[in-house]
Design a protein around this motif. Structure first.
Motif, PDB file in Angstrom:
ATOM      1  N   GLN A  60       0.853  -1.183   0.000  1.00 38.15           N
ATOM      2  CA  GLN A  60       0.000   0.000   0.000  1.00 38.15           C
ATOM      3  C   GLN A  60       0.888   1.232   0.000  1.00 38.15           C
ATOM      4  O   GLN A  60       1.721   1.405   0.883  1.00 38.15           O
ATOM      5  N   GLN A  61       0.693   2.086  -1.002  1.00 37.51           N
ATOM      6  CA  GLN A  61       1.620   3.199  -1.202  1.00 37.51           C
ATOM      7  C   GLN A  61       1.202   4.476  -0.489  1.00 37.51           C
ATOM      8  O   GLN A  61       2.028   5.346  -0.236  1.00 37.51           O
ATOM      9  N   ALA A  62      -0.080   4.586  -0.188  1.00 37.12           N
ATOM     10  CA  ALA A  62      -0.558   5.810   0.468  1.00 37.12           C
ATOM     11  C   ALA A  62      -1.690   5.456   1.415  1.00 37.12           C
ATOM     12  O   ALA A  62      -2.810   5.934   1.289  1.00 37.12           O
ATOM     13  N   GLY A  63      -1.380   4.583   2.367  1.00 39.31           N
ATOM     14  CA  GLY A  63      -2.391   4.157   3.320  1.00 39.31           C
ATOM     15  C   GLY A  63      -2.948   5.332   4.097  1.00 39.31           C
ATOM     16  O   GLY A  63      -2.221   6.251   4.471  1.00 39.31           O
ATOM     17  N   ARG A  64      -4.238   5.285   4.328  1.00 37.53           N
ATOM     18  CA  ARG A  64      -4.917   6.405   4.973  1.00 37.53           C
ATOM     19  C   ARG A  64      -5.351   6.037   6.373  1.00 37.53           C
ATOM     20  O   ARG A  64      -5.849   4.953   6.627  1.00 37.53           O
ATOM     21  N   GLY A  65      -5.155   7.005   7.295  1.00 37.24           N
ATOM     22  CA  GLY A  65      -5.633   6.834   8.655  1.00 37.24           C
ATOM     23  C   GLY A  65      -6.632   7.921   8.990  1.00 37.24           C
ATOM     24  O   GLY A  65      -7.081   8.663   8.124  1.00 37.24           O
ATOM     25  N   GLN A  66      -6.995   8.007  10.258  1.00 41.83           N
ATOM     26  CA  GLN A  66      -7.931   9.030  10.690  1.00 41.83           C
ATOM     27  C   GLN A  66      -7.333  10.426  10.501  1.00 41.83           C
ATOM     28  O   GLN A  66      -6.138  10.629  10.603  1.00 41.83           O
ATOM     29  N   ARG A  67      -8.211  11.407  10.220  1.00 40.46           N
ATOM     30  CA  ARG A  67      -7.855  12.822  10.107  1.00 40.46           C
ATOM     31  C   ARG A  67      -6.775  13.075   9.064  1.00 40.46           C
ATOM     32  O   ARG A  67      -5.966  13.987   9.182  1.00 40.46           O
ATOM     33  N   GLY A  68      -6.747  12.220   8.000  1.00 45.26           N
ATOM     34  CA  GLY A  68      -5.806  12.434   6.920  1.00 45.26           C
ATOM     35  C   GLY A  68      -4.410  11.938   7.198  1.00 45.26           C
ATOM     36  O   GLY A  68      -3.497  12.151   6.400  1.00 45.26           O
ATOM     37  N   ASN A  69      -4.177  11.286   8.340  1.00 41.15           N
ATOM     38  CA  ASN A  69      -2.863  10.748   8.642  1.00 41.15           C
ATOM     39  C   ASN A  69      -2.553   9.571   7.729  1.00 41.15           C
ATOM     40  O   ASN A  69      -3.445   8.902   7.215  1.00 41.15           O
ATOM     41  N   SER A  70      -1.255   9.289   7.552  1.00 40.16           N
ATOM     42  CA  SER A  70      -0.858   8.120   6.785  1.00 40.16           C
ATOM     43  C   SER A  70      -0.775   6.922   7.715  1.00 40.16           C
ATOM     44  O   SER A  70      -0.674   7.056   8.925  1.00 40.16           O
ATOM     45  N   TRP A  71      -0.826   5.720   7.115  1.00 46.86           N
ATOM     46  CA  TRP A  71      -0.720   4.479   7.888  1.00 46.86           C
ATOM     47  C   TRP A  71       0.534   3.755   7.449  1.00 46.86           C
ATOM     48  O   TRP A  71       0.667   3.375   6.286  1.00 46.86           O
ATOM     49  N   GLU A  72       1.479   3.584   8.362  1.00 48.27           N
ATOM     50  CA  GLU A  72       2.744   2.936   8.047  1.00 48.27           C
ATOM     51  C   GLU A  72       2.571   1.426   7.994  1.00 48.27           C
ATOM     52  O   GLU A  72       2.047   0.824   8.926  1.00 48.27           O
ATOM     53  N   SER A  73       3.016   0.805   6.878  1.00 51.14           N
ATOM     54  CA  SER A  73       2.919  -0.648   6.769  1.00 51.14           C
ATOM     55  C   SER A  73       3.980  -1.142   5.801  1.00 51.14           C
ATOM     56  O   SER A  73       3.986  -0.760   4.622  1.00 51.14           O
ATOM     57  N   PHE A  85       9.132   0.223  13.409  1.00 49.34           N
ATOM     58  CA  PHE A  85       8.242   1.279  12.942  1.00 49.34           C
ATOM     59  C   PHE A  85       9.023   2.587  12.904  1.00 49.34           C
ATOM     60  O   PHE A  85       9.694   2.941  13.872  1.00 49.34           O
ATOM     61  N   GLU A  86       8.921   3.290  11.787  1.00 50.71           N
ATOM     62  CA  GLU A  86       9.748   4.471  11.584  1.00 50.71           C
ATOM     63  C   GLU A  86       8.963   5.778  11.647  1.00 50.71           C
ATOM     64  O   GLU A  86       9.560   6.844  11.680  1.00 50.71           O
ATOM     65  N   SER A  87       7.644   5.716  11.646  1.00 55.86           N
ATOM     66  CA  SER A  87       6.852   6.936  11.659  1.00 55.86           C
ATOM     67  C   SER A  87       6.888   7.557  13.053  1.00 55.86           C
ATOM     68  O   SER A  87       7.440   6.993  14.006  1.00 55.86           O
ATOM     69  N   GLU A  88       6.273   8.739  13.179  1.00 55.82           N
ATOM     70  CA  GLU A  88       6.231   9.430  14.456  1.00 55.82           C
ATOM     71  C   GLU A  88       5.072   8.963  15.333  1.00 55.82           C
ATOM     72  O   GLU A  88       4.848   9.529  16.412  1.00 55.82           O
ATOM     73  N   ALA A  89       4.356   7.944  14.902  1.00 54.21           N
ATOM     74  CA  ALA A  89       3.281   7.412  15.744  1.00 54.21           C
ATOM     75  C   ALA A  89       3.858   7.019  17.102  1.00 54.21           C
ATOM     76  O   ALA A  89       4.902   6.367  17.178  1.00 54.21           O
ATOM     77  N   SER A  91      -5.805  20.598  16.066  1.00 52.76           N
ATOM     78  CA  SER A  91      -5.486  20.135  14.715  1.00 52.76           C
ATOM     79  C   SER A  91      -3.998  20.146  14.433  1.00 52.76           C
ATOM     80  O   SER A  91      -3.508  19.378  13.611  1.00 52.76           O
ATOM     81  N   ASN A  92      -3.224  20.970  15.146  1.00 53.22           N
ATOM     82  CA  ASN A  92      -1.801  21.103  14.830  1.00 53.22           C
ATOM     83  C   ASN A  92      -0.900  20.342  15.802  1.00 53.22           C
ATOM     84  O   ASN A  92       0.312  20.443  15.743  1.00 53.22           O
ATOM     85  N   LEU A  93      -1.492  19.587  16.739  1.00 51.01           N
ATOM     86  CA  LEU A  93      -0.696  18.846  17.708  1.00 51.01           C
ATOM     87  C   LEU A  93      -1.247  17.436  17.840  1.00 51.01           C
ATOM     88  O   LEU A  93      -2.413  17.184  17.570  1.00 51.01           O
ATOM     89  N   SER A  94      -0.393  16.526  18.261  1.00 53.68           N
ATOM     90  CA  SER A  94      -0.842  15.165  18.522  1.00 53.68           C
ATOM     91  C   SER A  94      -0.569  14.834  19.973  1.00 53.68           C
ATOM     92  O   SER A  94       0.187  15.518  20.663  1.00 53.68           O
ATOM     93  N   ALA A  95      -1.182  13.739  20.419  1.00 54.75           N
ATOM     94  CA  ALA A  95      -1.029  13.342  21.814  1.00 54.75           C
ATOM     95  C   ALA A  95       0.390  12.891  22.141  1.00 54.75           C
ATOM     96  O   ALA A  95       0.742  12.713  23.296  1.00 54.75           O
TER      97      ALA A  95
END
Length: 254
Positions: free
Chosen positions: A34-47, A141-145, A205-209
């Motif tokens: 999957q090249q552009a996996g989608r998550g909630q609120r427009g986030n990408s999904w790393e896989s 996992f390399e994303s900022e999740a 909208s500009n910050l994450s938990a």
């Protein structure tokens, strides 16, 4: 259940949306990469390719009971999907809970994300695209999740993706075939629904938990009181105030 297996795609959600007039009820779209996996609120999904399940179930109900309010019907589909993923993990010896509204957690770690889109005609759900990203064999996992985990990181075992997909398909068919009873069980398996106080924050909208300042004035302590059938969550604060939040309005602070 019918299946569509793809080698590559931007996302299974995008494929199901583009082909919604051609797909039959209960068709599972699965992709190797999957090249552009989608998550909630427009986030990408790393896989990582070939390591996880990245699927979308296309559901076209023959009959939609419009006597039940539309938000309740939509949330029942979300609840049933989350329970089906938890059932799948239980088949493989992993106990999961459901983070409102429909993330899947093992302890305080996220193992699965769910994204659901509906096409509505009048008051009826014409179809639903149920996107599921389940971390199976990915180790790094390399994303900022802030808190990803996978089945293999929990147990140390490698899993057969076809076997996990078979289990998931079985539980999705079972859960989505009996939506009337999902809400009560959803509440019993809700993450942090244990009477304790936890930190929350109205969503920014500009910050994450994962980027929290200790002195953030918007963070408050509360306990989860419950979730209504339409998905609205209720919290009770330390000074005994009741607060209600809809989807995308609340952040859980880890």
């Amino acid at each position: 259940m019918d299946y569509v297996f793809l080698d590559t795609a931007d996302s299974t959600m995008s494929y199901a949306s583009a082909h919604q007039h051609d797909l039959g009820d209960m068709t599972m779209v699965s992709v190797h990469q999957q090249q552009a996996g989608r998550g909630q609120r427009g986030n990408s999904w790393e896989s990582q390719p070939g390591k996880n399940l990245t699927v979308t179930l296309f559901r076209r109900p023959a009959l939609d009971d419009t006597s039940i309010p539309l938000p309740v019907r939509q949330f029942r589909i979300s609840e049933a999907t989350a329970l089906a993923v938890a059932d799948t993990l239980a088949d493989h010896g992993i106990t999961a809970t459901l983070k409102w509204p429909n993330d899947i957690y093992v302890g305080n770690l996220k193992i699965c994300g769910i994204l659901i889109e509906h096409s509505v005609l009048g008051c009826s759900i014409a179809n639903s695209r149920i996107g599921i990203g389940l971390n199976v064999n990915q180790r790094e996992f390399e994303s900022e999740a802030p808190n990803p985990v996978s089945m293999t990181r929990i147990t140390g075992r490698e899993y057969s993706l076809p076997a996990v997909l078979d289990s998931l398909s079985f539980h999705l068919e079972r859960r989505l075939g009996n939506l009337a009873d999902v809400h009560t069980e959803y509440l019993t398996r809700l993450w942090r629904h244990d009477g304790a106080m936890y930190p929350f924050r109205p969503r920014k909208s500009n910050l994450s938990a994962s980027h929290v300042q200790a002195d953030d004035p918007d963070i408050f302590l509360a306990r989860i009181d419950g979730v209504a059938p339409d998905g609205i969550i209720s919290l009770i604060t330390r000074d005994n105030r009741t607060m209600h939040f809809s989807f995308k309005e609340l952040e859980f602070i880890l």
